[in-house]
Design an enzyme around this catalytic site. Structure first.
Site, mmCIF file in Angstrom:
data_model
loop_
_atom_site.group_PDB
_atom_site.id
_atom_site.type_symbol
_atom_site.label_atom_id
_atom_site.label_comp_id
_atom_site.label_asym_id
_atom_site.label_seq_id
_atom_site.Cartn_x
_atom_site.Cartn_y
_atom_site.Cartn_z
ATOM 1 N N PRO A 153 0.765 -1.097 -0.145
ATOM 2 C CA PRO A 153 -0.113 -0.097 0.045
ATOM 3 C C PRO A 153 0.832 1.314 -0.145
ATOM 4 O O PRO A 153 0.991 2.105 0.912
ATOM 5 C CB PRO A 153 -0.737 -0.217 1.269
ATOM 6 C CG PRO A 153 0.085 -1.029 2.069
ATOM 7 C CD PRO A 153 0.705 -1.918 1.298
ATOM 8 N N CYS A 154 1.477 1.596 -1.027
ATOM 9 C CA CYS A 154 2.166 2.743 -1.230
ATOM 10 C C CYS A 154 1.462 4.015 -0.975
ATOM 11 O O CYS A 154 2.120 4.923 -0.726
ATOM 12 C CB CYS A 154 3.073 2.671 -2.583
ATOM 13 S SG CYS A 154 2.062 2.614 -4.015
ATOM 14 N N HIS A 155 0.106 4.024 -1.422
ATOM 15 C CA HIS A 155 -0.800 5.145 -1.124
ATOM 16 C C HIS A 155 -0.586 5.543 0.354
ATOM 17 O O HIS A 155 -1.182 6.643 0.553
ATOM 18 C CB HIS A 155 -1.995 4.985 -1.671
ATOM 19 C CG HIS A 155 -2.895 3.870 -0.727
ATOM 20 N ND1 HIS A 155 -2.627 2.610 -0.904
ATOM 21 C CD2 HIS A 155 -3.605 4.038 0.118
ATOM 22 C CE1 HIS A 155 -3.461 2.010 -0.039
ATOM 23 N NE2 HIS A 155 -4.173 2.919 0.502
#
Length: 187
Positions: free
Chosen positions: A141-143
């Site tokens: 989950p780079c967001h």
């Protein structure tokens, strides 16, 4: 998952069309929502031209269902999903391991990830590069990784920073207020 070939599937979510690719070891790529099925397929094939569209095995189908539920607003934990990130820069692999542990509604900063890995403040830029190179957004989950001061930072997925903002807002993450584009001339 059977077979060593890389396969993919395009599927619809409440936020648009996503793509997922897999091999016998795990998920190898995920594309965040595009506005059309053709657009999602173009994104997938641009990065992996040698793959074939196929019906997903049960394990991948579960990940697809989870992604659909996520984009419908349900808190989903993707930490159980098997991944095959292939050969990676050692630092990037460590970054992905740390970021993968961030759950729904959690956020951190590039600098905090660098510090957690025992690297100095200058490594925050390297964390940002790892996030920009992430082949499996949402599942890694780079967001959920923000710039200093809880600012949105960049995002290379379709829709850019606005996609990141919508995902974080859906998860209830508070962001720093955006600075006005133009200063008021009123006295």
């Amino acid at each position: 998952m059977s077979g060593s070939n890389r396969n993919y599937q395009i599927f619809e979510t409440a936020a648009g069309w996503c793509g997922i690719a897999w091999n016998n070891a795990g998920i190898v790529r995920f594309t965040l929502p595009a506005s059309s099925e053709a657009g999602a397929e173009r994104l997938m094939l641009r990065r992996m031209p040698e793959i074939s569209r196929a019906e997903p095995p049960a394990e991948v189908q579960k990940t697809i269902s989870d992604a659909q539920r996520y984009f419908a607003g349900e808190a989903i934990d993707f930490s159980h999903v098997r991944l095959d990130l292939g050969p990676q820069d050692a630092f990037f692999a460590k970054v992905y391991d740390v970021v993968r542990k961030l759950g729904w509604g959690e956020a951190t900063t590039y600098g905090a990830v660098a510090k957690q890995l025992g690297a100095g403040p200058a490594a925050a830029r390297d964390v940002g590069q790892a996030m920009a190179s992430n082949p499996i957004p949402l599942i890694v989950p780079c967001h959920r990784v923000l710039a200093a001061g809880r600012k949105i930072g960049g995002f290379s997925a379709p829709g850019g920073s606005e996609t990141k903002r919508r995902m974080l807002e859906m998860e209830g993450v508070e962001l720093a207020p955006a600075k006005p584009v133009q200063q008021s001339l009123a006295l």
